[in-house]
Write an enzyme that holds these catalytic residues in place. Structure first.
Site, PDB file in Angstrom:
ATOM      1  N   SER A   5       6.181  -8.503   3.523  1.00  0.00           N
ATOM      2  CA  SER A   5       5.782  -7.136   3.172  1.00  0.00           C
ATOM      3  C   SER A   5       6.873  -6.116   3.434  1.00  0.00           C
ATOM      4  O   SER A   5       6.674  -4.921   3.189  1.00  0.00           O
ATOM      5  CB  SER A   5       4.548  -6.749   3.983  1.00  0.00           C
ATOM      6  OG  SER A   5       4.873  -6.626   5.362  1.00  0.00           O
ATOM      7  N   THR A  11       3.764  -3.911   5.398  1.00  0.00           N
ATOM      8  CA  THR A  11       4.412  -2.651   5.786  1.00  0.00           C
ATOM      9  C   THR A  11       4.532  -2.615   7.310  1.00  0.00           C
ATOM     10  O   THR A  11       3.689  -3.159   8.013  1.00  0.00           O
ATOM     11  CB  THR A  11       3.620  -1.409   5.313  1.00  0.00           C
ATOM     12  OG1 THR A  11       3.439  -1.466   3.907  1.00  0.00           O
ATOM     13  CG2 THR A  11       4.305  -0.110   5.681  1.00  0.00           C
ATOM     14  N   THR A  34       8.807  -0.726   3.976  1.00  0.00           N
ATOM     15  CA  THR A  34       7.919  -1.637   3.239  1.00  0.00           C
ATOM     16  C   THR A  34       8.559  -2.107   1.943  1.00  0.00           C
ATOM     17  O   THR A  34       9.454  -1.454   1.395  1.00  0.00           O
ATOM     18  CB  THR A  34       6.610  -0.895   2.886  1.00  0.00           C
ATOM     19  OG1 THR A  34       5.672  -1.829   2.342  1.00  0.00           O
ATOM     20  CG2 THR A  34       6.836   0.207   1.884  1.00  0.00           C
ATOM     21  N   ARG A  50       7.143   2.183  -8.985  1.00  0.00           N
ATOM     22  CA  ARG A  50       6.051   2.723  -8.166  1.00  0.00           C
ATOM     23  C   ARG A  50       6.579   3.032  -6.762  1.00  0.00           C
ATOM     24  O   ARG A  50       7.281   2.239  -6.151  1.00  0.00           O
ATOM     25  CB  ARG A  50       4.916   1.713  -8.092  1.00  0.00           C
ATOM     26  CG  ARG A  50       3.733   2.148  -7.189  1.00  0.00           C
ATOM     27  CD  ARG A  50       3.826   1.594  -5.791  1.00  0.00           C
ATOM     28  NE  ARG A  50       2.630   1.875  -5.000  1.00  0.00           N
ATOM     29  CZ  ARG A  50       2.495   1.591  -3.713  1.00  0.00           C
ATOM     30  NH1 ARG A  50       3.479   0.996  -3.063  1.00  0.00           N
ATOM     31  NH2 ARG A  50       1.398   1.896  -3.059  1.00  0.00           N
ATOM     32  N   VAL A  51       6.233   4.197  -6.260  1.00  0.00           N
ATOM     33  CA  VAL A  51       6.603   4.577  -4.895  1.00  0.00           C
ATOM     34  C   VAL A  51       5.318   4.746  -4.096  1.00  0.00           C
ATOM     35  O   VAL A  51       4.380   5.400  -4.556  1.00  0.00           O
ATOM     36  CB  VAL A  51       7.424   5.888  -4.894  1.00  0.00           C
ATOM     37  CG1 VAL A  51       7.645   6.391  -3.470  1.00  0.00           C
ATOM     38  CG2 VAL A  51       8.761   5.675  -5.603  1.00  0.00           C
ATOM     39  N   GLY A  52       5.279   4.146  -2.915  1.00  0.00           N
ATOM     40  CA  GLY A  52       4.090   4.266  -2.072  1.00  0.00           C
ATOM     41  C   GLY A  52       4.196   5.431  -1.108  1.00  0.00           C
ATOM     42  O   GLY A  52       4.993   6.360  -1.281  1.00  0.00           O
ATOM     43  N   ASP A  53       3.392   5.375  -0.064  1.00  0.00           N
ATOM     44  CA  ASP A  53       3.359   6.454   0.925  1.00  0.00           C
ATOM     45  C   ASP A  53       4.483   6.347   1.960  1.00  0.00           C
ATOM     46  O   ASP A  53       4.848   7.348   2.581  1.00  0.00           O
ATOM     47  CB  ASP A  53       2.014   6.461   1.658  1.00  0.00           C
ATOM     48  CG  ASP A  53       1.720   5.129   2.351  1.00  0.00           C
ATOM     49  OD1 ASP A  53       2.171   4.080   1.851  1.00  0.00           O
ATOM     50  OD2 ASP A  53       1.039   5.139   3.393  1.00  0.00           O
ATOM     51  N   THR A  79      -0.031   2.187   7.551  1.00  0.00           N
ATOM     52  CA  THR A  79       0.096   1.044   6.658  1.00  0.00           C
ATOM     53  C   THR A  79      -1.191   0.974   5.842  1.00  0.00           C
ATOM     54  O   THR A  79      -2.223   1.489   6.262  1.00  0.00           O
ATOM     55  CB  THR A  79       0.285  -0.280   7.424  1.00  0.00           C
ATOM     56  OG1 THR A  79      -0.857  -0.503   8.258  1.00  0.00           O
ATOM     57  CG2 THR A  79       1.532  -0.264   8.290  1.00  0.00           C
ATOM     58  N   GLY A  80      -1.108   0.328   4.695  1.00  0.00           N
ATOM     59  CA  GLY A  80      -2.296   0.221   3.854  1.00  0.00           C
ATOM     60  C   GLY A  80      -2.049   0.816   2.487  1.00  0.00           C
ATOM     61  O   GLY A  80      -0.894   0.991   2.077  1.00  0.00           O
TER      62      GLY A  80
HETATM   63  N1  GLY Z   1       1.660   1.625   2.499  1.00  0.00           N
HETATM   64  C1  GLY Z   1       2.640   0.978   1.764  1.00  0.00           C
HETATM   65  C2  GLY Z   1       2.563   1.196   0.321  1.00  0.00           C
HETATM   66  O1  GLY Z   1       1.537   1.628  -0.199  1.00  0.00           O
HETATM   67  O2  GLY Z   1       3.523   0.927  -0.360  1.00  0.00           O
END
Ligand code: GLY
Length: 362
Positions: free
Chosen positions: A83, A200, A218, A228-231, A251-252
């Site tokens: 991850s 993550t 992550t 795509r970009v996460g948080d 995380t999540g």
């Molecule tokens: N929390 C990691 C992501 O959504 O990429």
């Protein structure tokens, strides 16, 4: 200051208690902190080696940010963690794209990279964005060029293991395309590992000087749309630090967190006087309420059908973590011991965790 979430407080949040599967975390999960000595390092479940390393560095006088970055570098370098970093699960094209942010309390400065390819330690690049640019976030090709200009070497981050998992996913995706799963392979152990994993890593620390810092890193959502970009690289979502108050990370499911500025909310709840664990729970309650507007992310009971976890430390060295769903754990080094603890939680019934049935894997 208590770490338990009382029924009364829960009713005040407006979350319904009527659903059978909704059992608020009434149990006191983390013992009182009155004898807690600073410093403290907290991390996600996969961060036990990170907390160990960071605490060692802090006890030798390192700055909290250097300590947490060196800690998560261990996980970024580890091909077994699918991850994060090297060996992280790729996007739908089979390419590993990494996201990371760092935030330094004493200078209230931050740096981040998103969609970074071919560099296994995005957290190190994020720190350089903070220190060596006048920007806060670099993405994609620009982030890669920036990293290379600072001497980072490109390498293929896709291991045989993560490639096999990606291939299996591709072959299972549809009965009406031309990709066929192997006839001989019934249960791929790597695939099973992917199904059972949560990814993550976030790591936050309070150092011996009382300064806070954090990092989140992550490979993001498995099989994401390229770009795509996460948080994780979004300051205020996957990470937030206020040196006067506390530090929080997550995380999540990144999309849910971006839409609610989760880590910033955790710090703001601590500012109002809530303990770290209460602040994490209150943020999850807020997200859970908003999730009712996202049908794609709801289970049959109208609860969030995803994972989301917050980890927090306050200026006093108190810490806590909470998850939407029971059974999640976090790593913490409190200066005396380095252990995994259970997260507080909102929902007791275990949701079915399957990257392949739900499409959610982070
Ligand atoms: N929390 C990691 C992501 O959504 O990429």
């Amino acid at each position: 200051m208590t770490h338990s979430i009382t029924r009364r407080k829960f009713i005040k949040t407006g979350i319904s208690l009527s659903a059978a599967s909704f059992i608020p975390g009434t149990k006191k999960i983390i013992p009182p902190e009155k004898d807690r000595s600073r410093p403290v390092v907290i991390s996600s479940r996969n961060g036990l080696r990170a907390t160990e390393k960071a605490m060692k560095m802090i006890s030798e006088g390192s700055d909290s940010l250097d300590a947490v970055i060196t800690g998560v570098n261990i996980i970024e370098d580890d091909p077994e963690d699918i991850s994060v970093g090297y060996g992280g699960l790729p996007n739908e094209d089979g390419v590993v794209e990494l996201d990371s942010s760092v935030m330094h309390g004493p200078t209230h400065n931050a740096g981040a990279v998103a969609g970074l390819r071919n560099i296994k330690n995005p957290s190190k690049v994020a720190k350089l964005v903070m220190e060596r640019t006048a920007h806060a976030l670099l993405v994609g090709e620009g982030a890669l060029r920036f990293a290379k200009s600072h001497g980072f070497k490109e390498e293929n981050l896709l291991t045989d293991r993560s490639r096999k998992i990606w291939l299996k996913r591709k072959e299972m995706l549809s009965d009406s395309d031309f990709w066929l799963p192997s006839a001989s392979e019934k249960i791929d152990p790597d695939l099973r590992a992917a199904l059972d994993s949560h990814g993550t890593i976030n790591c936050c620390a309070l150092d011996a000087k009382g300064d806070l810092a954090g990092v989140t890193t992550t490979s993001g959502f498995f099989f994401k749309i390229p770009g795509r970009v996460g948080d994780s690289p979004i300051i205020g979502a996957g990470l937030y630090v206020d040196n006067d108050i506390g530090a929080a990370g997550s995380t999540g499911l990144g999309e849910a967190n971006i839409l609610t500025c989760g880590s910033n909310a955790v710090v703001e709840f601590m500012r109002k006087g809530h303990s770290p664990e209460e602040a994490c729970i209150k943020t999850l309650v807020r997200i859970s309420e908003k999730a009712k507007l996202w049908p794609r992310y709801l289970d049959e009971n109208g609860h969030p059908a995803f994972d989301l976890n917050f980890y927090a430390i306050n200026k006093k060295g108190e810490y806590g973590a909470a998850s939407l769903w029971k059974g999640r754990r976090f790593a913490v080094h409190n200066g005396k011991e380095n252990i995994l603890r259970e997260c507080a939680f909102l929902y007791k019934k275990e949701r079915p965790v399957s990257a392949f049935s739900s499409g959610l894997y982070v």
